[in-house]
Design an enzyme around this catalytic site. Structure first.
Site, PDB file in Angstrom:
ATOM      1  N   ARG A 292     -23.509  -9.967 -41.773  1.00 27.57           N
ATOM      2  CA  ARG A 292     -24.069  -8.911 -40.931  1.00 27.57           C
ATOM      3  C   ARG A 292     -23.532  -7.567 -41.414  1.00 27.57           C
ATOM      4  O   ARG A 292     -22.313  -7.365 -41.441  1.00 27.57           O
ATOM      5  CB  ARG A 292     -23.658  -9.139 -39.477  1.00 27.57           C
ATOM      6  CG  ARG A 292     -24.025  -7.998 -38.554  1.00 27.57           C
ATOM      7  CD  ARG A 292     -23.598  -8.233 -37.098  1.00 27.57           C
ATOM      8  NE  ARG A 292     -23.968  -7.062 -36.319  1.00 27.57           N
ATOM      9  CZ  ARG A 292     -23.149  -6.363 -35.541  1.00 27.57           C
ATOM     10  NH1 ARG A 292     -21.894  -6.748 -35.371  1.00 27.57           N
ATOM     11  NH2 ARG A 292     -23.573  -5.297 -34.906  1.00 27.57           N
TER      12      ARG A 292
ATOM     13  N   HIS B  29     -25.599   1.256 -36.068  1.00 27.24           N
ATOM     14  CA  HIS B  29     -24.194   1.033 -35.732  1.00 27.24           C
ATOM     15  C   HIS B  29     -23.518   2.403 -35.663  1.00 27.24           C
ATOM     16  O   HIS B  29     -22.601   2.698 -36.423  1.00 27.24           O
ATOM     17  CB  HIS B  29     -23.543   0.090 -36.748  1.00 27.24           C
ATOM     18  CG  HIS B  29     -22.330  -0.623 -36.243  1.00 27.24           C
ATOM     19  ND1 HIS B  29     -22.215  -2.001 -36.219  1.00 27.24           N
ATOM     20  CD2 HIS B  29     -21.168  -0.150 -35.719  1.00 27.24           C
ATOM     21  CE1 HIS B  29     -21.024  -2.342 -35.727  1.00 27.24           C
ATOM     22  NE2 HIS B  29     -20.369  -1.237 -35.417  1.00 27.24           N
TER      23      HIS B  29
ATOM     24  N   GLU C 288     -23.837  -2.430 -29.674  1.00 33.54           N
ATOM     25  CA  GLU C 288     -23.044  -1.929 -28.548  1.00 33.54           C
ATOM     26  C   GLU C 288     -23.527  -0.587 -28.017  1.00 33.54           C
ATOM     27  O   GLU C 288     -22.818   0.432 -28.128  1.00 33.54           O
ATOM     28  CB  GLU C 288     -21.561  -1.828 -28.936  1.00 33.54           C
ATOM     29  CG  GLU C 288     -20.935  -3.142 -29.330  1.00 33.54           C
ATOM     30  CD  GLU C 288     -19.413  -3.065 -29.478  1.00 33.54           C
ATOM     31  OE1 GLU C 288     -18.837  -1.975 -29.317  1.00 33.54           O
ATOM     32  OE2 GLU C 288     -18.793  -4.106 -29.730  1.00 33.54           O
TER      33      GLU C 288
ATOM     34  N   ASN D  55     -20.729  -9.220 -28.775  1.00 34.78           N
ATOM     35  CA  ASN D  55     -19.430  -8.892 -29.376  1.00 34.78           C
ATOM     36  C   ASN D  55     -18.369  -9.079 -28.304  1.00 34.78           C
ATOM     37  O   ASN D  55     -18.519  -8.583 -27.181  1.00 34.78           O
ATOM     38  CB  ASN D  55     -19.389  -7.424 -29.835  1.00 34.78           C
ATOM     39  CG  ASN D  55     -20.328  -7.143 -31.005  1.00 34.78           C
ATOM     40  OD1 ASN D  55     -20.921  -8.054 -31.579  1.00 34.78           O
ATOM     41  ND2 ASN D  55     -20.451  -5.880 -31.350  1.00 34.78           N
TER      42      ASN D  55
ATOM     43  N   TYR E 276     -14.028  -9.038 -27.659  1.00 31.23           N
ATOM     44  CA  TYR E 276     -12.649  -8.867 -28.142  1.00 31.23           C
ATOM     45  C   TYR E 276     -11.604  -9.187 -27.087  1.00 31.23           C
ATOM     46  O   TYR E 276     -10.599  -9.808 -27.366  1.00 31.23           O
ATOM     47  CB  TYR E 276     -12.438  -7.433 -28.661  1.00 31.23           C
ATOM     48  CG  TYR E 276     -13.204  -7.173 -29.937  1.00 31.23           C
ATOM     49  CD1 TYR E 276     -12.669  -7.512 -31.163  1.00 31.23           C
ATOM     50  CD2 TYR E 276     -14.480  -6.629 -29.900  1.00 31.23           C
ATOM     51  CE1 TYR E 276     -13.380  -7.311 -32.344  1.00 31.23           C
ATOM     52  CE2 TYR E 276     -15.198  -6.421 -31.079  1.00 31.23           C
ATOM     53  CZ  TYR E 276     -14.637  -6.763 -32.291  1.00 31.23           C
ATOM     54  OH  TYR E 276     -15.336  -6.570 -33.449  1.00 31.23           O
TER      55      TYR E 276
ATOM     56  N   GLU F  84     -19.779 -10.267 -33.293  1.00 34.06           N
ATOM     57  CA  GLU F  84     -18.435  -9.801 -33.675  1.00 34.06           C
ATOM     58  C   GLU F  84     -17.398 -10.494 -32.813  1.00 34.06           C
ATOM     59  O   GLU F  84     -17.575 -10.626 -31.602  1.00 34.06           O
ATOM     60  CB  GLU F  84     -18.229  -8.289 -33.422  1.00 34.06           C
ATOM     61  CG  GLU F  84     -18.944  -7.377 -34.350  1.00 34.06           C
ATOM     62  CD  GLU F  84     -18.725  -5.899 -34.007  1.00 34.06           C
ATOM     63  OE1 GLU F  84     -17.674  -5.544 -33.409  1.00 34.06           O
ATOM     64  OE2 GLU F  84     -19.614  -5.108 -34.339  1.00 34.06           O
TER      65      GLU F  84
HETATM   66  C1  PNW Z   1     -16.644  -2.717 -31.874  1.00 30.52           C
HETATM   67  N1  PNW Z   1     -13.530   1.457 -27.784  1.00 30.52           N
HETATM   68  O1  PNW Z   1     -16.165  -1.537 -31.444  1.00 30.52           O
HETATM   69  C2  PNW Z   1     -17.575  -2.275 -32.979  1.00 30.52           C
HETATM   70  O2  PNW Z   1     -18.851  -2.827 -32.956  1.00 30.52           O
HETATM   71  C3  PNW Z   1     -16.959  -2.290 -34.337  1.00 30.52           C
HETATM   72  O3  PNW Z   1     -17.566  -1.305 -35.124  1.00 30.52           O
HETATM   73  C4  PNW Z   1     -15.452  -2.140 -34.230  1.00 30.52           C
HETATM   74  O4  PNW Z   1     -14.837  -2.000 -35.470  1.00 30.52           O
HETATM   75  C5  PNW Z   1     -14.924  -3.340 -33.479  1.00 30.52           C
HETATM   76  O5  PNW Z   1     -15.541  -3.488 -32.223  1.00 30.52           O
HETATM   77  C6  PNW Z   1     -13.423  -3.337 -33.278  1.00 30.52           C
HETATM   78  O6  PNW Z   1     -13.029  -2.302 -32.441  1.00 30.52           O
HETATM   79  C7  PNW Z   1     -15.481  -0.931 -30.478  1.00 30.52           C
HETATM   80  O7  PNW Z   1     -12.671   2.245 -28.215  1.00 30.52           O
HETATM   81  C8  PNW Z   1     -14.602   0.049 -30.917  1.00 30.52           C
HETATM   82  O8  PNW Z   1     -13.826   1.399 -26.564  1.00 30.52           O
HETATM   83  C9  PNW Z   1     -13.959   0.833 -30.010  1.00 30.52           C
HETATM   84  C10 PNW Z   1     -14.203   0.635 -28.674  1.00 30.52           C
HETATM   85  C11 PNW Z   1     -15.067  -0.333 -28.227  1.00 30.52           C
HETATM   86  C12 PNW Z   1     -15.716  -1.121 -29.144  1.00 30.52           C
END
Ligand code: PNW
Length: 475
Positions: A80, A124, A177, A305, A307, A375
């Site tokens: 991707r 993106h 996102e 995605n 995390y 992700e």
């Molecule tokens: C996602 N925040 O991002 C993105 O889709 C990616 O580009 C990124 O590298 C990855 O997660 C890891 O962070 C986020 O600060 C990045 O709230 C920052 C935030 C949220 C999502």
């Protein structure tokens, strides 16, 4: 070191790795590329850690052959990546940059030659700067996603990409996102364009969804062979307590993070708790009859995605007057009751929340399309051993536990088709710059040398074990 056992995923489950254009490509002013809002933002003093920019990033624009070879070595089914809109259309609309089109042509052909199916994200976060500058004259606060013309420009860009690459791309993701584009960009102000707005951010949210719907139609009209979907970052949110005020805070946080996207996409309506969340700011004149039909155009998959989970509690608004509030000032505080395991991003590691999230989506939207995890991954401070190897046991543990969490959700009925690890390479982590490393492959930012980490070898082993277990032996 304790290497976790490989998680067991069902036959047919597919594995990939992900990146995005601004985070890896560099070559920001080469071969006719126009500027994006991230060029402007990262070049503004004080916006990114240590003034980091994507000018060079991982220099993927010049090293894409090497990066495709890394993907081939990893053995992934699919990769991707995102297309830089201003590389194809330097002004966002109008003249096409042939060299930009050629770059992704070569990348896609190289991927196919390596046996890796391309999955393209169209947006993106790198909006052409020319569209952000208020040329449209549509809204007081500026142009960009605040105005509907940007959604129309996005559809024209989608049609261009579909026309050129539609015969070879396995999976199309319209937006990555949109929460971050709308609310981190226009309300928190931590991402480009870096403003703190109320109505502007909510208008942006709506126009992102409109752009998505128009792009889906453009892709279908072009007859692309691949599947079409959108990537969200829905959150698993816990309430800090069962006190009524914390439950109400949970409702508002779910409206902001999840429902403003999933309700129009999968239930044909605006979220139920908007008035409570935004005191009338959300239901603005940018919403037109017919918009919900457009936004709700059926999709082939939902990209998720994930995390980390969130916990919220009721808290005072930062600004008393609802008219003056930003769109994220919803009377909610974020807490972290998750204990001691955190990545270097400061994010708690809670794999069970991933299972909960996938099950929650499955129960809430039984008619929604199959899910791809687009992700998931972990930022770690890797250690370089004397022999030059890069040990990242925490990343291996994170991936193993989160893949097991996906398997658990599938056992409970969630329809998940595949998983992209974030990220193939260490890269420009937005406002956090270069010291947050998410890669399976280490990048030395002085020499731009790539070194596969232990997690790369682990992931390769997982994929080959999965194939050996689930595929018919060749006769
Ligand atoms: C996602 N925040 O991002 C993105 O889709 C990616 O580009 C990124 O590298 C990855 O997660 C890891 O962070 C986020 O600060 C990045 O709230 C920052 C935030 C949220 C999502």
């Amino acid at each position: 070191m304790n290497i976790p056992p490989f998680p067991v995923l069902p036959a047919g489950f597919r594995f990939g790795a992900a990146t995005s254009a601004y985070q890896i490509e560099g070559a920001h002013d080469e071969d006719g590329r126009g500027a994006s809002i991230w060029d402007t933002f990262s070049h503004t003093p004080g916006r990114t850690r240590a003034g980091a920019t994507g000018d060079t990033a991982a220099d993927h624009y010049h090293r894409h052959r090497e990066d495709v070879a890394l993907l081939r070595g990893l053995g992934v089914d699919t990769y991707r990546f995102s297309i830089s809109w201003p590389r194809l259309l330097p002004q966002g609309v109008g003249p096409v940059n042939a060299k930009g089109l050629d770059f992704y042509d070569r990348l896609i052909d190289d991927l196919l030659a390596a046996g890796v199916a391309p999955a393209v994200t169209l947006y993106h976060w790198d909006l052409p700067q020319a569209l952000e500058t208020p040329v449209h004259g549509g809204a007081d606060a500026g142009g960009g996603w605040r105005v509907r013309e940007t959604a129309e420009a996005f559809a024209a860009y989608a049609a261009l990409a579909a026309d050129r690459y539609g015969d070879r791309v396995e999976r199309w993701i319209t937006l990555n996102e949109p929460y971050c584009s709308a609310f981190v960009g226009h309300a928190e102000g931590r991402h480009a364009p870096g403003t703190q707005e109320g109505r502007g951010a909510l208008a942006a949210a709506h126009h992102l969804l409109i752009g998505h719907g128009l792009a889906v139609h453009a892709l279908r009209a072009a007859g692309v062979v691949g599947e079409i979907g959108i990537t969200l970052n829905p959150d698993r949110i816990h309430a800090a307590s069962d006190r009524p005020e914390d439950i109400a805070a949970l409702r508002r946080a779910e409206t902001l993070h999840n429902d403003i996207w999933t309700e129009p996409l999968f239930a044909g309506r605006y979220p139920a708790h908007e008035a409570e969340t935004w005191a009338g700011l959300a239901d603005g004149p940018w919403r037109l009859p017919g918009d919900l039909d457009l936004i709700g155009t059926p999709l082939d998959f939902l990209g998720v995605n994930f995390y980390r989970p969130l916990t919220v509690a009721a808290a005072p608004h930062r600004v008393a007057d609802p008219e003056q509030r930003t769109a994220v000032d919803i009377g909610v505080a974020e807490l972290d009751p998750y204990g001691t395991r955190h990545t270097t991003m400061g994010w708690p590691v809670v794999p069970s929340a991933f299972t909960e999230l996938l099950c929650q989506l499955h129960v809430r939207y039984p008619q929604s399309p199959p899910i791809w995890i687009t992700e998931n991954g972990s930022a770690e401070a890797d250690t370089v051993a004397p022999d030059g190897r890069i040990h990242d046991p925490d990343r291996i543990g994170y991936l193993a536990e989160h893949l097991a969490a996906v398997a658990d959700a599938m056992a409970a009925g969630a329809d998940v088709r595949g998983y992209y690890a974030w990220s193939l390479l260490d890269n420009f982590e937005w406002a956090r710059g270069y010291d947050q490393r998410f890669g399976l492959v280490h990048v030395d930012y002085d020499t731009l040398t790539r070194t596969p980490k232990d997690s790369y070898h682990w992931y390769r082993g997982l994929i080959s074990a999965h194939r050996a277990r689930t595929e018919e032996p060749a006769r």
